[in-house]
Design a protein around this motif. Structure first.
Motif, PDB file in Angstrom:
ATOM      1  N   LEU A  48      41.128  46.041  45.640  1.00  0.00           N
ATOM      2  CA  LEU A  48      39.995  45.400  46.314  1.00  0.00           C
ATOM      3  C   LEU A  48      39.184  44.528  45.358  1.00  0.00           C
ATOM      4  O   LEU A  48      38.682  43.471  45.755  1.00  0.00           O
ATOM      5  CB  LEU A  48      39.109  46.453  46.982  1.00  0.00           C
ATOM      6  N   GLY A  49      39.066  44.935  44.097  1.00  0.00           N
ATOM      7  CA  GLY A  49      38.368  44.111  43.106  1.00  0.00           C
ATOM      8  C   GLY A  49      39.034  42.757  42.937  1.00  0.00           C
ATOM      9  O   GLY A  49      38.367  41.711  42.931  1.00  0.00           O
ATOM     10  N   ASN A  50      40.350  42.751  42.818  1.00  0.00           N
ATOM     11  CA  ASN A  50      41.072  41.482  42.684  1.00  0.00           C
ATOM     12  C   ASN A  50      41.101  40.712  44.002  1.00  0.00           C
ATOM     13  O   ASN A  50      41.069  39.475  44.000  1.00  0.00           O
ATOM     14  CB  ASN A  50      42.484  41.717  42.150  1.00  0.00           C
ATOM     15  N   LEU A  51      41.136  41.428  45.125  1.00  0.00           N
ATOM     16  CA  LEU A  51      41.087  40.767  46.434  1.00  0.00           C
ATOM     17  C   LEU A  51      39.765  40.009  46.600  1.00  0.00           C
ATOM     18  O   LEU A  51      39.753  38.871  47.094  1.00  0.00           O
ATOM     19  CB  LEU A  51      41.266  41.790  47.556  1.00  0.00           C
ATOM     20  N   ILE A  52      38.682  40.610  46.189  1.00  0.00           N
ATOM     21  CA  ILE A  52      37.373  39.951  46.260  1.00  0.00           C
ATOM     22  C   ILE A  52      37.405  38.640  45.479  1.00  0.00           C
ATOM     23  O   ILE A  52      36.915  37.610  45.949  1.00  0.00           O
ATOM     24  CB  ILE A  52      36.261  40.887  45.741  1.00  0.00           C
ATOM     25  N   ASP A  53      37.997  38.664  44.295  1.00  0.00           N
ATOM     26  CA  ASP A  53      38.119  37.432  43.499  1.00  0.00           C
ATOM     27  C   ASP A  53      38.917  36.368  44.235  1.00  0.00           C
ATOM     28  O   ASP A  53      38.531  35.195  44.280  1.00  0.00           O
ATOM     29  CB  ASP A  53      38.826  37.721  42.171  1.00  0.00           C
ATOM     30  N   ARG A  54      40.055  36.759  44.774  1.00  0.00           N
ATOM     31  CA  ARG A  54      40.904  35.782  45.477  1.00  0.00           C
ATOM     32  C   ARG A  54      40.171  35.159  46.662  1.00  0.00           C
ATOM     33  O   ARG A  54      40.286  33.958  46.912  1.00  0.00           O
ATOM     34  CB  ARG A  54      42.190  36.440  45.943  1.00  0.00           C
ATOM     35  N   LEU A  55      39.418  35.972  47.382  1.00  0.00           N
ATOM     36  CA  LEU A  55      38.676  35.460  48.532  1.00  0.00           C
ATOM     37  C   LEU A  55      37.507  34.581  48.101  1.00  0.00           C
ATOM     38  O   LEU A  55      37.224  33.561  48.748  1.00  0.00           O
ATOM     39  CB  LEU A  55      38.182  36.616  49.401  1.00  0.00           C
ATOM     40  N   ASN A  56      36.811  34.950  47.026  1.00  0.00           N
ATOM     41  CA  ASN A  56      35.633  34.204  46.578  1.00  0.00           C
ATOM     42  C   ASN A  56      35.961  32.973  45.745  1.00  0.00           C
ATOM     43  O   ASN A  56      35.243  31.976  45.814  1.00  0.00           O
ATOM     44  CB  ASN A  56      34.698  35.108  45.763  1.00  0.00           C
ATOM     45  N   HIS A  57      37.008  33.068  44.909  1.00  0.00           N
ATOM     46  CA  HIS A  57      37.276  31.994  43.946  1.00  0.00           C
ATOM     47  C   HIS A  57      38.620  31.304  44.138  1.00  0.00           C
ATOM     48  O   HIS A  57      38.832  30.226  43.602  1.00  0.00           O
ATOM     49  CB  HIS A  57      37.240  32.538  42.510  1.00  0.00           C
ATOM     50  N   GLY A  58      39.549  31.955  44.811  1.00  0.00           N
ATOM     51  CA  GLY A  58      40.902  31.422  44.912  1.00  0.00           C
ATOM     52  C   GLY A  58      41.769  31.794  43.726  1.00  0.00           C
ATOM     53  O   GLY A  58      42.899  31.342  43.600  1.00  0.00           O
ATOM     54  N   TYR A  59      41.268  32.637  42.856  1.00  0.00           N
ATOM     55  CA  TYR A  59      41.976  33.131  41.675  1.00  0.00           C
ATOM     56  C   TYR A  59      41.327  34.437  41.235  1.00  0.00           C
ATOM     57  O   TYR A  59      40.228  34.773  41.689  1.00  0.00           O
ATOM     58  CB  TYR A  59      41.947  32.119  40.521  1.00  0.00           C
ATOM     59  N   VAL A  60      42.008  35.145  40.352  1.00  0.00           N
ATOM     60  CA  VAL A  60      41.467  36.375  39.773  1.00  0.00           C
ATOM     61  C   VAL A  60      40.932  36.046  38.382  1.00  0.00           C
ATOM     62  O   VAL A  60      41.591  35.349  37.608  1.00  0.00           O
ATOM     63  CB  VAL A  60      42.558  37.469  39.695  1.00  0.00           C
ATOM     64  N   VAL A  61      39.743  36.532  38.071  1.00  0.00           N
ATOM     65  CA  VAL A  61      39.139  36.318  36.756  1.00  0.00           C
ATOM     66  C   VAL A  61      39.684  37.377  35.800  1.00  0.00           C
ATOM     67  O   VAL A  61      39.525  38.576  36.034  1.00  0.00           O
ATOM     68  CB  VAL A  61      37.598  36.411  36.827  1.00  0.00           C
ATOM     69  N   ASP A  62      40.324  36.930  34.733  1.00  0.00           N
ATOM     70  CA  ASP A  62      40.814  37.814  33.676  1.00  0.00           C
ATOM     71  C   ASP A  62      40.023  37.523  32.413  1.00  0.00           C
ATOM     72  O   ASP A  62      39.647  36.369  32.160  1.00  0.00           O
ATOM     73  CB  ASP A  62      42.307  37.585  33.424  1.00  0.00           C
ATOM     74  N   PHE A  63      39.777  38.563  31.597  1.00  0.00           N
ATOM     75  CA  PHE A  63      38.945  38.328  30.419  1.00  0.00           C
ATOM     76  C   PHE A  63      39.258  39.219  29.218  1.00  0.00           C
ATOM     77  O   PHE A  63      38.740  38.997  28.130  1.00  0.00           O
ATOM     78  CB  PHE A  63      37.462  38.450  30.772  1.00  0.00           C
ATOM     79  N   LEU A  64      40.070  40.222  29.374  1.00  0.00           N
ATOM     80  CA  LEU A  64      40.420  41.108  28.266  1.00  0.00           C
ATOM     81  C   LEU A  64      41.731  40.627  27.656  1.00  0.00           C
ATOM     82  O   LEU A  64      42.742  40.535  28.346  1.00  0.00           O
ATOM     83  CB  LEU A  64      40.562  42.550  28.756  1.00  0.00           C
ATOM     84  N   SER A  65      41.711  40.322  26.374  1.00  0.00           N
ATOM     85  CA  SER A  65      42.904  39.760  25.724  1.00  0.00           C
ATOM     86  C   SER A  65      43.194  40.519  24.433  1.00  0.00           C
ATOM     87  O   SER A  65      42.400  40.475  23.489  1.00  0.00           O
ATOM     88  CB  SER A  65      42.674  38.278  25.423  1.00  0.00           C
ATOM     89  N   PHE A  66      44.321  41.204  24.417  1.00  0.00           N
ATOM     90  CA  PHE A  66      44.765  41.936  23.235  1.00  0.00           C
ATOM     91  C   PHE A  66      45.930  41.206  22.586  1.00  0.00           C
ATOM     92  O   PHE A  66      46.738  40.582  23.273  1.00  0.00           O
ATOM     93  CB  PHE A  66      45.185  43.367  23.607  1.00  0.00           C
ATOM     94  N   HIS A  67      46.013  41.306  21.260  1.00  0.00           N
ATOM     95  CA  HIS A  67      47.091  40.619  20.552  1.00  0.00           C
ATOM     96  C   HIS A  67      47.389  41.294  19.219  1.00  0.00           C
ATOM     97  O   HIS A  67      46.557  42.020  18.666  1.00  0.00           O
ATOM     98  CB  HIS A  67      46.731  39.148  20.311  1.00  0.00           C
TER      99      HIS A  67
END
Length: 153
Positions: free
Chosen positions: A103-122
């Motif tokens: 549901l968290g990612n669904l909210i993004d898709r409905l509100n923005h048209g994409y999912v916001v990602d921000f955690l990046s490990f390397h």
């Protein structure tokens, strides 16, 4: 407290943490910005129109409706499973984490048209694809479900 109510509370907490963190990222970062936090972890602002690992992200747009439909159907099925009041506590927790993440990612898709990602490990120059709290909840829920499946009924 009925299992469904407990499950929905867990899902709501996941959604709240996910959406608050994404809101902060959207307010502080521009698309593509990167903040090095440690030698192996960065905060970034990435937009994912695809699935996990940006699978199908370069498609002409059909994937948005598809992922919205899949997340909606999965959420309905999970709520049904939580209502049945069968299964272990771990399986209920697993389903609740997956529900909150979906549901968290669904909210993004409905509100923005994409999912916001921000955690990046390397590790050095090898980067794991960026992800978010909803993705983490889905992954943990799946791991817990697999773990629970090995336990005797």
């Amino acid at each position: 407290m009925p299992k469904l109510k407990q499950g929905l509370i867990v899902a709501a907490l996941v959604i709240a943490l996910d959406q608050i963190s994404k809101y902060i990222i959207l307010q502080v970062f521009m698309w593509g910005d990167l903040l090095k936090v440690t030698g192996f972890f960065d905060l970034v602002r990435a937009h994912n129109t695809g699935a996990a690992f940006s699978l199908f992200a370069n498609q002409p747009g059909w994937q948005q409706g598809f992922f919205i439909t899949v997340a909606s159907i999965a959420s309905i099925v999970i709520i049904y499973l939580l209502r049945r009041d069968t299964g272990s506590v771990l399986s209920k927790l697993s389903l609740s984490l997956i529900l909150g993440g979906a549901l968290g990612n669904l909210i993004d898709r409905l509100n923005h048209g994409y999912v916001v990602d921000f955690l990046s490990f390397h590790i050095n120059s090898y980067y794991w694809p960026a992800f978010n709290i909803a993705d983490s909840a889905i992954t943990l829920g799946a791991i817990f479900l697999i773990w629970d499946s090995f336990k005797k009924p």
